[in-house]
Design an enzyme around this catalytic site. Structure first.
Site, mmCIF file in Angstrom:
data_model
loop_
_atom_site.group_PDB
_atom_site.id
_atom_site.type_symbol
_atom_site.label_atom_id
_atom_site.label_comp_id
_atom_site.label_asym_id
_atom_site.label_seq_id
_atom_site.Cartn_x
_atom_site.Cartn_y
_atom_site.Cartn_z
ATOM 1 N N ARG A 240 0.861 -1.181 0.000
ATOM 2 C CA ARG A 240 0.000 0.000 0.000
ATOM 3 C C ARG A 240 0.899 1.233 0.000
ATOM 4 O O ARG A 240 1.949 1.249 0.664
ATOM 5 C CB ARG A 240 -0.910 0.026 1.236
ATOM 6 C CG ARG A 240 -2.105 -0.909 1.153
ATOM 7 C CD ARG A 240 -3.166 -0.452 0.140
ATOM 8 N NE ARG A 240 -4.325 -1.338 0.100
ATOM 9 C CZ ARG A 240 -4.479 -2.377 -0.716
ATOM 10 N NH1 ARG A 240 -3.531 -2.683 -1.593
ATOM 11 N NH2 ARG A 240 -5.590 -3.104 -0.693
ATOM 12 N N GLU A 269 -2.498 7.990 -4.066
ATOM 13 C CA GLU A 269 -3.057 7.574 -5.354
ATOM 14 C C GLU A 269 -4.524 7.960 -5.497
ATOM 15 O O GLU A 269 -5.260 7.923 -4.509
ATOM 16 C CB GLU A 269 -2.824 6.076 -5.590
ATOM 17 C CG GLU A 269 -3.552 5.109 -4.722
ATOM 18 C CD GLU A 269 -3.120 3.669 -5.043
ATOM 19 O OE1 GLU A 269 -1.973 3.313 -4.789
ATOM 20 O OE2 GLU A 269 -3.962 2.919 -5.547
ATOM 21 N N HIS A 287 -1.417 0.380 -9.803
ATOM 22 C CA HIS A 287 -2.093 -0.518 -8.858
ATOM 23 C C HIS A 287 -2.752 -1.706 -9.587
ATOM 24 O O HIS A 287 -3.960 -1.932 -9.440
ATOM 25 C CB HIS A 287 -3.123 0.250 -8.013
ATOM 26 C CG HIS A 287 -3.409 -0.407 -6.692
ATOM 27 N ND1 HIS A 287 -3.751 0.262 -5.549
ATOM 28 C CD2 HIS A 287 -3.415 -1.729 -6.341
ATOM 29 C CE1 HIS A 287 -3.962 -0.587 -4.562
ATOM 30 N NE2 HIS A 287 -3.760 -1.813 -5.024
HETATM 31 P P1 NAD Z 1 -0.831 -11.217 4.919
HETATM 32 O O1 NAD Z 1 -1.739 -10.739 5.993
HETATM 33 O O2 NAD Z 1 -0.873 -12.648 4.517
HETATM 34 O O3 NAD Z 1 0.701 -10.879 5.333
HETATM 35 C C1 NAD Z 1 1.112 -9.674 5.901
HETATM 36 C C2 NAD Z 1 2.414 -9.946 6.649
HETATM 37 O O4 NAD Z 1 2.967 -8.691 7.097
HETATM 38 C C3 NAD Z 1 2.215 -10.805 7.918
HETATM 39 O O5 NAD Z 1 3.154 -11.864 7.925
HETATM 40 C C4 NAD Z 1 2.478 -9.844 9.058
HETATM 41 O O6 NAD Z 1 3.022 -10.455 10.219
HETATM 42 C C5 NAD Z 1 3.497 -8.905 8.398
HETATM 43 N N1 NAD Z 1 3.677 -7.632 9.080
HETATM 44 C C6 NAD Z 1 2.757 -6.889 9.754
HETATM 45 N N2 NAD Z 1 3.371 -5.792 10.267
HETATM 46 C C7 NAD Z 1 4.666 -5.844 9.898
HETATM 47 C C8 NAD Z 1 5.793 -4.999 10.114
HETATM 48 N N3 NAD Z 1 5.689 -3.877 10.838
HETATM 49 N N4 NAD Z 1 6.991 -5.372 9.596
HETATM 50 C C9 NAD Z 1 7.105 -6.513 8.884
HETATM 51 N N5 NAD Z 1 6.073 -7.347 8.648
HETATM 52 C C10 NAD Z 1 4.875 -7.009 9.139
HETATM 53 O O7 NAD Z 1 -1.098 -10.283 3.675
HETATM 54 P P2 NAD Z 1 -0.731 -10.547 2.132
HETATM 55 O O8 NAD Z 1 -1.797 -11.335 1.498
HETATM 56 O O9 NAD Z 1 0.676 -11.047 2.049
HETATM 57 O O10 NAD Z 1 -0.858 -9.037 1.561
HETATM 58 C C11 NAD Z 1 -0.008 -8.002 2.032
HETATM 59 C C12 NAD Z 1 -0.567 -6.656 1.589
HETATM 60 O O11 NAD Z 1 -0.448 -6.536 0.172
HETATM 61 C C13 NAD Z 1 -2.071 -6.473 1.836
HETATM 62 O O12 NAD Z 1 -2.338 -6.022 3.142
HETATM 63 C C14 NAD Z 1 -2.484 -5.471 0.791
HETATM 64 O O13 NAD Z 1 -2.479 -4.163 1.342
HETATM 65 C C15 NAD Z 1 -1.396 -5.597 -0.278
HETATM 66 N N6 NAD Z 1 -1.939 -6.055 -1.581
HETATM 67 C C16 NAD Z 1 -1.735 -5.281 -2.677
HETATM 68 C C17 NAD Z 1 -2.221 -5.696 -3.920
HETATM 69 C C18 NAD Z 1 -1.994 -4.868 -5.169
HETATM 70 O O14 NAD Z 1 -2.799 -4.950 -6.091
HETATM 71 N N7 NAD Z 1 -0.918 -4.094 -5.261
HETATM 72 C C19 NAD Z 1 -2.944 -6.893 -4.030
HETATM 73 C C20 NAD Z 1 -3.118 -7.672 -2.896
HETATM 74 C C21 NAD Z 1 -2.615 -7.251 -1.669
#
Ligand code: NAD
Length: 322
Positions: A240, A269, A287
């Site tokens: 994000r 954005e 995005h």
């Molecule tokens: P997820 O919940 O499976 O994994 C998130 C990970 O981040 C977890 O392991 C958590 O422990 C870790 N985390 C939390 N705080 C942290 C910190 N301060 N430092 C390091 N690690 C930390 O989520 P995911 O499915 O892997 O998705 C991650 C993010 O990607 C989503 O929250 C979403 O915002 C983003 N996303 C973007 C798109 C896109 O189109 N660009 C698409 C899907 C998801």
């Protein structure tokens, strides 16, 4: 009859599932995401039982007030930073996301951004189109090998894990990671050691962000942290936008504190911070990391399954609480 409001067109597969269950589904006709006013106005039209939202909809107290009958808000996204989950909890509402549906797509997009930077693909393309190519040159646009690189993953949930899988198995890259939660499978499957965020930034040739946007990760990457990255390192963000202080990033890139960046998401954005698009060492996409047919269909199915499960059993599948 159960009635659902959906704030934008989504792939038909999920909408069909809901209609086959006999639910009435009103899908907004708009081309673009709704303005806040339009969103609230549409919510007031009927006593909907559930709402399907996009990541561009601000699902807050005003939205809940506009449609007090809706007990479930099903976000068509993995991230749910657009939803005020505290307010939802206070009111006993259920919020769901589409966890795990787009991990492979986002991971491939992440690796594509890395490859574009490591091979200088984009710069080469611009060089050709601008008519600058005058013949083979041993020094022209020298890149780096992903296979020789250390990849620092910040966040190793579903997407971070898939990125590690592709880069470790496909490229033989070295993986290191930072996550408040120990990730046993990434350590066992990809021999990835866990470090503090600072130690990850100091060692990585590519830093890739895969964290949710929560208060603790807002501006996780800032001027201080850019200054501890290698000057030869690249930063990739498919999580994000506000996870990066974008103004500080522009400065770090201009001052060559880091070598380049690959970005799919932006702090403000669809606006992009002044100066970012003029930099040669940046590649940007609008995005679209999850914009693959398979992923988007899976997101649509997840949205529908969450609603169906909620209405049939009282419990949704991908409930989010933060
Ligand atoms: P997820 O919940 O499976 O994994 C998130 C990970 O981040 C977890 O392991 C958590 O422990 C870790 N985390 C939390 N705080 C942290 C910190 N301060 N430092 C390091 N690690 C930390 O989520 P995911 O499915 O892997 O998705 C991650 C993010 O990607 C989503 O929250 C979403 O915002 C983003 N996303 C973007 C798109 C896109 O189109 N660009 C698409 C899907 C998801």
């Amino acid at each position: 009859m159960t009635t659902i409001y959906c704030t934008h067109r989504i792939p038909d597969v999920g909408i069909k599932m809901l209609r086959e269950k006999g639910y009435e589904v009103d899908v907004a006709e708009n081309e673009h995401p709704l303005s806040k006013e339009q969103f609230l106005e549409n919510l007031r039209k009927k006593p909907y039982d559930g709402v399907i939202t996009l990541l561009t909809d601000h699902v807050d107290g005003e939205a809940f007030d506009a449609c007090p009958t809706a007990k479930i808000w099903s976000n068509y996204a993995v991230g749910f930073n657009n939803v005020d989950c505290d307010k939802a909890k206070e009111r006993g509402l259920t919020v769901t996301n589409t966890a795990g549906t787009s991990s492979r797509a986002v991971a491939e997009h992440t690796v594509a951004l890395m490859l574009a930077l490591s091979t200088r693909l984009d710069e080469g393309d611009r060089f050709m189109r601008e008519g600058k190519y005058k013949g083979w040159d041993p020094d022209l646009l020298i890149g780096v090998d992903l296979s020789e690189s250390t990849i620092g993953l910040i966040g190793t949930g579903a997407i971070g894990h898939e990125v590690a899988n592709i880069l470790y198995k496909g490229f033989g890259a070295k993986i290191i990671y930072s996550d408040p939660i120990i990730n046993k499978s990434i350590e066992d499957d990809f021999h990835a050691p866990r470090f503090s965020i600072e130690d990850t930034l100091r060692q990585a040739d590519f830093v890739s962000l895969h964290v949710p946007l929560i208060p603790e990760t807002h501006h996780l990457m800032n001027a201080e942290r850019f200054s501890i990255m290698k000057p030869t390192a690249f930063l990739i963000n498919t999580s994000r936008g506000p996870v990066i202080d974008e103004k500080a990033l522009v400065e770090a890139l201009k001052e060559k504190k880091i070598r380049g960046a690959g970005l799919d998401v932006f702090e403000f954005e669809p606006a992009v911070t002044e100066g970012l698009l003029h930099l040669e060492n940046v590649i940007v996409t609008p995005h679209i990391a999850s914009a693959r047919e398979k992923a988007r269909n899976a997101m649509s199915v997840a949205v529908a399954n969450n609603l169906i499960s909620f209405f049939e059993t009282g419990k949704a599948i991908n409930v989010v609480t933060r």
